[in-house]
Design a protein around this motif. Structure first.
Motif, PDB file in Angstrom:
ATOM      1  N   SER A 381       0.838  -1.195   0.000  1.00  0.00           N
ATOM      2  CA  SER A 381       0.000   0.000   0.000  1.00  0.00           C
ATOM      3  C   SER A 381       0.873   1.243   0.000  1.00  0.00           C
ATOM      4  CB  SER A 381      -0.936   0.013   1.220  1.00  0.00           C
ATOM      5  OG  SER A 381      -1.816  -1.101   1.186  1.00  0.00           O
ATOM      6  N   MET A 383       0.533   5.608   0.145  1.00  0.00           N
ATOM      7  CA  MET A 383      -0.318   6.775   0.353  1.00  0.00           C
ATOM      8  C   MET A 383       0.199   7.908  -0.525  1.00  0.00           C
ATOM      9  SD  MET A 383      -1.305   8.839   3.856  1.00  0.00           S
ATOM     10  CE  MET A 383      -2.395   7.507   4.382  1.00  0.00           C
ATOM     11  N   MET A 396      -5.248   6.291  -0.829  1.00  0.00           N
ATOM     12  CA  MET A 396      -4.587   5.039  -0.483  1.00  0.00           C
ATOM     13  C   MET A 396      -4.654   4.122  -1.700  1.00  0.00           C
ATOM     14  SD  MET A 396      -3.041   3.646   2.199  1.00  0.00           S
ATOM     15  CE  MET A 396      -3.824   4.296   3.675  1.00  0.00           C
ATOM     16  N   SER A 546      -7.452   8.505   7.199  1.00  0.00           N
ATOM     17  CA  SER A 546      -7.314   7.583   6.062  1.00  0.00           C
ATOM     18  C   SER A 546      -6.833   6.210   6.533  1.00  0.00           C
ATOM     19  CB  SER A 546      -6.321   8.157   5.042  1.00  0.00           C
ATOM     20  OG  SER A 546      -6.753   9.417   4.566  1.00  0.00           O
ATOM     21  N   LEU A 547      -5.889   6.186   7.470  1.00  0.00           N
ATOM     22  CA  LEU A 547      -5.412   4.906   7.997  1.00  0.00           C
ATOM     23  C   LEU A 547      -6.516   4.174   8.752  1.00  0.00           C
ATOM     24  CD1 LEU A 547      -1.905   6.068   9.305  1.00  0.00           C
ATOM     25  CD2 LEU A 547      -2.387   4.740   7.230  1.00  0.00           C
ATOM     26  N   GLU A 548      -7.326   4.916   9.493  1.00  0.00           N
ATOM     27  CA  GLU A 548      -8.426   4.292  10.232  1.00  0.00           C
ATOM     28  C   GLU A 548      -9.467   3.718   9.286  1.00  0.00           C
ATOM     29  OE1 GLU A 548      -8.147   7.348  14.094  1.00  0.00           O
ATOM     30  OE2 GLU A 548      -9.752   7.537  12.585  1.00  0.00           O
ATOM     31  N   THR A 550      -9.062   2.570   6.276  1.00  0.00           N
ATOM     32  CA  THR A 550      -8.552   1.427   5.489  1.00  0.00           C
ATOM     33  C   THR A 550      -7.906   0.355   6.346  1.00  0.00           C
ATOM     34  OG1 THR A 550      -6.472   2.618   5.125  1.00  0.00           O
ATOM     35  CG2 THR A 550      -8.193   2.872   3.457  1.00  0.00           C
ATOM     36  N   HIS A 552      -5.233   0.427   8.258  1.00  0.00           N
ATOM     37  CA  HIS A 552      -3.784   0.403   8.092  1.00  0.00           C
ATOM     38  C   HIS A 552      -3.127   1.102   9.282  1.00  0.00           C
ATOM     39  CE1 HIS A 552      -4.548  -0.719   3.912  1.00  0.00           C
ATOM     40  NE2 HIS A 552      -3.247  -0.910   3.741  1.00  0.00           N
ATOM     41  N   THR A 553      -1.858   0.796   9.439  1.00  0.00           N
ATOM     42  CA  THR A 553      -1.007   1.547  10.353  1.00  0.00           C
ATOM     43  C   THR A 553       0.100   2.186   9.521  1.00  0.00           C
ATOM     44  OG1 THR A 553       0.486  -0.316  10.785  1.00  0.00           O
ATOM     45  CG2 THR A 553      -1.483  -0.113  12.182  1.00  0.00           C
ATOM     46  N   PRO A 554       0.788   3.183  10.036  1.00  0.00           N
ATOM     47  CA  PRO A 554       1.877   3.777   9.246  1.00  0.00           C
ATOM     48  C   PRO A 554       2.944   2.780   8.824  1.00  0.00           C
ATOM     49  CG  PRO A 554       1.299   5.213  11.077  1.00  0.00           C
ATOM     50  CD  PRO A 554       0.527   3.958  11.268  1.00  0.00           C
ATOM     51  N   LEU A 557       2.516   0.868   5.444  1.00  0.00           N
ATOM     52  CA  LEU A 557       2.648   1.589   4.193  1.00  0.00           C
ATOM     53  C   LEU A 557       4.057   1.414   3.626  1.00  0.00           C
ATOM     54  CD1 LEU A 557       0.870   4.970   5.056  1.00  0.00           C
ATOM     55  CD2 LEU A 557      -0.110   2.970   3.913  1.00  0.00           C
TER      56      LEU A 557
END
Length: 622
Positions: A381, A383, A396, A546-548, A550, A552-554, A557
């Protein structure tokens, strides 16, 4: 005496004979035609013989004789009655109808046979065409059966169907942004002579006739739509001083309407045609063929013979379109773009469409800007933070698809707007504060009742913001900006501008207008972070949201890409570094102790990566 006796004797003999013959009657005698009764007097044996011949002929049948010859009062022989009879109508009409039906059937059968042969020949040629080009001309141009949400519609061909090999003029990528239109060209992959060290040619950004690497994405429409439009820099000169017409941003006009013919579609076609034909004339050297040619001719054609007349090019077009934001349908976005450019290609299937974030990631991969894939495998992924002219889009991208996208009403033009407002307030003493309505999308555009002066202020401010991206100060000089009503002398604007002054104006706009508006959007800002107070906290909150959304965590990415014309502004770069550092730590941004995740392309590549990436997207030679 003997002569007289002979004459008398002959006279008595011929007293019983008619004076006319059947075959030598007067024209007024009754004709021998169907349905008529013919009456005639037979004068001698020769005439009788001739009548017998007529009786036996095909023209006379059903011959009947009435009473035997008898002597009448005039001492002549009564005629015999002969009837000329034809076939009755009720017997001949069925024969005629049968003949007509048989004849029609024969010709219909032959026509159907020819149609079958033509259809078989057509489908054979169609299959051969599809095998060579990978295009199905019978497929709908709107992406029937394709996944338009990812740009992989039926008209958007994948790398397995490398369309680039079928165009001798190469590929042209068109990135029609909010404020600027950029084009990149890649030479044909079929021409092996253009390969360097076995590598295919790289895409290059085209320049216009004035040497600029981008064209203002603007179209000026006159009061009467039947007149010619002005595009590019000619339209930019009338952005605020319309001279009675209206200036449109084609992308905004296109996305604000529905699918169908509209002013926005016409403006988009005009902007693309003018910029693309200008670029291709210079790249392919076709300026002698008439430049842009007729607006009725397709601009991009698959058939090379159609490109010989001027105005058409054997070039593969790839169009980028903005990814759908929260609450919008990506099908609507790509559908509007497809409908708008439908008349620019022949056949329609040669046009490809790719979302801007996907093109950006493809460009970053091509130029080796991204870190290597993680050892854990799985989907990678990325960003994308695209700072455009009027907005900043955070998207994303996973496995070549846009899974989430959101837009913030802050862009590169916001800095220009704030500088113009600052100059108006300092020079004229007028304030441009908004009404503070947080339920509407905020606008940073100042209001001013002098269109000519406003146009000049914007031109000078745009130049100053570009300079402030490289320096900390810029000088603004606008002579004869207005007249002093008291002294009746012209007033000139001469002022030095520092970068931190413009940055402070933008921070105030974000804090007073943007944040109150975004607080009404539940998914744009993160609910787990404090209310933003400046650009860095605004970006960190939007990225966290955006992370929440999808899951995801940093650390999941592969990269965070900063692109767009606004990405060259130092304040934007520092704000993104601070926002990501707040979420993932300084090592995530600087790369100390590990791989750097924040990717900021250098120089012009930061704003041209989308156009360059689109040129290599969908090609097997990446």
């Amino acid at each position: 005496m003997s002569v007289l006796a002979t004459f008398a004797r002959q006279s008595r003999r011929h007293a019983h004979r008619p004076t006319t013959s059947l075959l030598h009657r007067h024209r007024s005698s009754p004709p021998l035609i169907s349905g008529h009764v013919v009456s005639s007097i037979i004068d001698d044996d020769d005439d009788e013989r001739r009548m017998n011949q007529l009786r036996r002929s095909n023209h006379y049948y059903n011959y009947s004789t009435n009473a035997a010859p008898r002597r009448n009062s005039s001492n002549t022989t009564a005629t015999t009655m002969r009837s000329y009879h034809s076939t009755p109508r009720n017997e001949i009409l069925p024969l005629i109808a049968a003949g007509f039906v048989i004849t029609s059937g024969v010709y219909t059968y032959r026509a159907l046979q020819q149609m079958d042969e033509d259809w078989e020949e057509y489908y054979e040629e169609l299959e051969e065409y599809k095998a060579v080009t990978g295009i199905d001309p019978e497929a709908s141009a709107m992406g029937d059966g394709g996944d338009v949400s990812t740009g992989n519609a039926s008209s958007a061909n994948s790398a397995d169907e490398d369309m680039s090999l079928h165009f001798k003029g190469g590929t042209l990528a068109i990135d029609m942004g909010t404020t600027h239109l950029k084009l990149s060209h890649r030479n044909s992959l079929a021409n092996k002579s253009q390969y360097k060290n076995g590598k295919p040619p790289s895409p290059t950004v085209t320049v216009d006739r004035e040497g600029y690497r981008s064209t203002p994405s603007l179209v000026w429409m006159p009061p009467s739509l039947d007149d010619d439009f002005l595009v590019g820099r000619l339209a930019a000169a009338r952005l605020y001083d319309g001279k009675g017409g209206t200036t449109l941003r084609p992308q905004e006009a296109l996305l604000s309407g529905g699918v169908g013919e509209s002013v926005g579609e016409r403006a988009a076609r005009q902007a693309i045609r003018d910029a693309a034909s200008d670029a291709l004339d210079q790249v392919l050297g076709n300026s002698a063929k008439g430049g842009g040619g007729s607006s009725q001719r397709p601009l991009f054609v698959l058939d090379e013979s159609m490109a010989s007349g001027g105005g058409s090019y054997n070039v593969r077009p790839i169009f980028t379109y903005p990814s759908s934001t929260t609450g919008a349908s990506s099908n609507d976005y790509v559908g509007r773009y497809q409908h708008a450019v439908k008349g620019l290609t022949s056949p329609e299937g040669i046009a490809s469409f790719v979302p801007e974030p996907v093109a950006i990631v493809a460009g970053a991969e091509y130029y080796n800007l991204l870190p290597k894939a993680t050892s854990s495998g799985g989907l990678q992924s990325d960003m994308v933070v695209d700072v455009g002219g009027t907005s900043t889009c955070i998207s994303m991208v996973s496995d070549g698809e846009v899974v989430y996208s959101v837009a913030l009403p802050v862009g590169g033009e916001t800095f220009v707007d704030m500088l113009v407002s600052h100059l108006i307030q300092g020079f004229y003493g007028e304030s441009n504060d908004g009404d503070g309505d947080s339920s509407e999308i905020p606008s940073s555009k100042p209001s001013f009742n002098d269109p000519s002066a406003l146009q000049r202020l914007y031109e000078a401010s745009t130049t100053a913001v570009h300079e402030l991206s490289r320096k900390t100060r810029s000088q603004i000089n606008i002579p004869y900006l207005t007249m002093d009503l008291e002294t009746r002398k012209p007033k000139h604007l001469e002022v030095g501008m520092a970068r931190n002054v413009v940055d402070a104006e933008v921070e105030g706009y974000i804090r007073g207008s943007v944040v109150p508006y975004l607080n009404h959007a539940t998914t744009v800002l993160s609910k787990g972070l404090p209310t933003p107070i400046n650009l860095s906290t605004l970006l960190s909150s939007a990225i966290m949201a955006s992370l929440e959304q999808t899951a995801h965590t940093p650390q999941m990415l592969r990269s965070v890409l900063l692109v767009g014309g606004g990405g060259r502004i130092p304040m934007v770069r520092e704000a993104l570094k601070q926002g990501l550092g707040y979420l993932a730590g300084d090592a995530y941004v600087s790369g100390s102790g590990g791989e750097k995740r924040l990717i900021v392309p250098e120089d012009e590549l930061v704003e041209e990566l989308c156009a360059l990436g689109a040129a290599v997207w969908g090609s097997s030679a990446r």
